[in-house]
Scaffold this active site. Structure first.
Site, PDB file in Angstrom:
ATOM      1  N   LYS A 108       0.847  -1.207   0.000  1.00 45.71           N
ATOM      2  CA  LYS A 108       0.000   0.000   0.000  1.00 45.71           C
ATOM      3  C   LYS A 108       0.876   1.248   0.000  1.00 45.71           C
ATOM      4  CE  LYS A 108      -3.839  -2.473   1.973  1.00 45.71           C
ATOM      5  NZ  LYS A 108      -4.520  -3.019   3.123  1.00 45.71           N
TER       6      LYS A 108
ATOM      7  N   GLN B 234      -5.249  -1.673   9.226  1.00 50.04           N
ATOM      8  CA  GLN B 234      -4.993  -2.986   8.646  1.00 50.04           C
ATOM      9  C   GLN B 234      -5.573  -4.077   9.554  1.00 50.04           C
ATOM     10  OE1 GLN B 234      -3.453  -3.598   5.560  1.00 50.04           O
ATOM     11  NE2 GLN B 234      -4.156  -5.654   5.962  1.00 50.04           N
TER      12      GLN B 234
ATOM     13  N   ASP C 122     -11.663   2.246   3.467  1.00 50.01           N
ATOM     14  CA  ASP C 122     -11.955   0.809   3.353  1.00 50.01           C
ATOM     15  C   ASP C 122     -13.465   0.561   3.288  1.00 50.01           C
ATOM     16  OD1 ASP C 122     -10.199  -1.217   2.972  1.00 50.01           O
ATOM     17  OD2 ASP C 122      -9.697  -1.520   5.090  1.00 50.01           O
TER      18      ASP C 122
END
Ligand code: NAD
Length: 296
Positions: A54, A98, A121
């Protein structure tokens, strides 16, 4: 029947990143680069690889990525405080936590703390509700990437039967919503579904996101289907494989994604796209530049 055509996620993701980098370049000229804060708690080896990628691709397109690495014993309070600070920061457009988090942390509580405008997300209840209610919001990156791969085939989706295997909030459920939005007739299968193949064999579009290597063999695939394999599983020999028995499905499908090189690269490309999209809230002078394909 001819072999299925491969849907090359690496190529499509690279094209999307190139388009994004041109957009980011213009945004930067009007103020600052879109920025992403990535929080990694603990040392899960897969998570560390994902986070590294990322960062790498953020840099490639010109997004400012900051990594917050926290020790595994970090408490819930400290994590909530960090998210609170990032929510308030005018220099942060996107926040990604994460997953999985260490087991002593309530992941839902952490996710719910994220400002929905910065939730790249798409996991906050607000954004899940937007998807369900057909409102503009942040959509989870993996299903968004799958949709791009499906659309890359050029096949018309309206009225097609789509089967999604999996019902997680991260992949399966938002995927089903996106397919419904495209006017597919959607069947959602999960771990309690009986006779899975009686459904998957009906699928013009089959998305498998179960995390079970070899779950769908050739027998479970309809002739001429579009098969999107989201699963990432590590085999005993160390190689990665999906949830679909690739060699068998290749004989029956019209289009299929490989693992690796299918959905994975698209997930990251969509994260970058969501970050640019989020920056429209915080860089109003650039919002005209930030109109994205999905909105047009
Ligand atoms: P999850 O464990 O949260 O959900 C798995 C889902 O599969 C569940 O809804 C469960 O009901 C269903 N399932 C499990 N066994 C089944 C069976 N035998 N028959 C039918 N359904 C079954 O996982 P997730 O986060 O949704 O991820 C799914 C897979 O996708 C994993 O392999 C994960 O690593 C992978 N993944 C890949 C990407 C990517 O970028 N390529 C991103 C996210 C997840």
């Amino acid at each position: 029947m001819a072999l299925a055509q491969l849907i090359d996620g690496r190529l499509i993701a690279a094209r999307l990143r190139k388009e994004l980098s041109e957009k980011v370049e213009k945004i930067k000229k009007r103020g600052r680069a879109p920025s992403l804060a990535v929080i990694l708690a603990g040392e899960d080896p897969s998570s560390m690889i994902y986070v590294r990628n990322k960062e790498k691709y953020s840099k490639e397109v010109g997004i400012e990525a900051s990594l917050y690495r926290l020790p595994v014993q970090t408490g819930e309070r400290a994590l909530l405080d960090l998210i609170g600070e990032l929510n308030e920061s005018p220099d942060v457009d996107g926040i990604l936590v994460q997953l999985p988090l260490p087991p002593h942390i309530n992941a839902q509580k952490i996710i719910e703390k994220i400002d929905p405008r910065k939730d790249v997300d798409g996991l906050t209840p607000w954004n899940q509700g937007c998807l369900m209610g057909r409102r503009e919001g942040m959509v989870p990156c993996t299903p968004l990437g799958c949709m791009e791969l499906i659309k890359s085939t050029g096949v018309s989706l309206e009225g097609k039967t789509a089967v999604v295997v999996g019902r997680s909030l991260l992949v399966g459920s938002p995927m089903a919503q996106l397919l419904l939005k495209e006017n597919c007739t959607v069947i959602q299968a999960h771990s309690k579904t009986k006779d899975l193949f009686s459904y998957t064999r009906q699928a013009d579009i089959l998305v498998v996101a179960a995390g079970r290597p070899g779950l769908v063999s050739g027998e479970g695939v309809k002739e001429g289907a579009i098969v999107i394999d989201v699963g990432i599983n590590r085999r005993e020999d160390g190689h990665l494989c999906g949830d679909v028995v690739f060699e068998e499905a290749l004989q029956k499908a019209a289009f299929i994604t490989p693992v690796p090189g299918g959905v994975g690269p698209m997930t990251i490309a969509m994260l970058l796209r969501n970050t640019v999209k989020a920056s429209a809230f915080f860089l109003p002078q650039s919002s005209d530049l930030i109109k994205l394909e999905e909105e047009s």
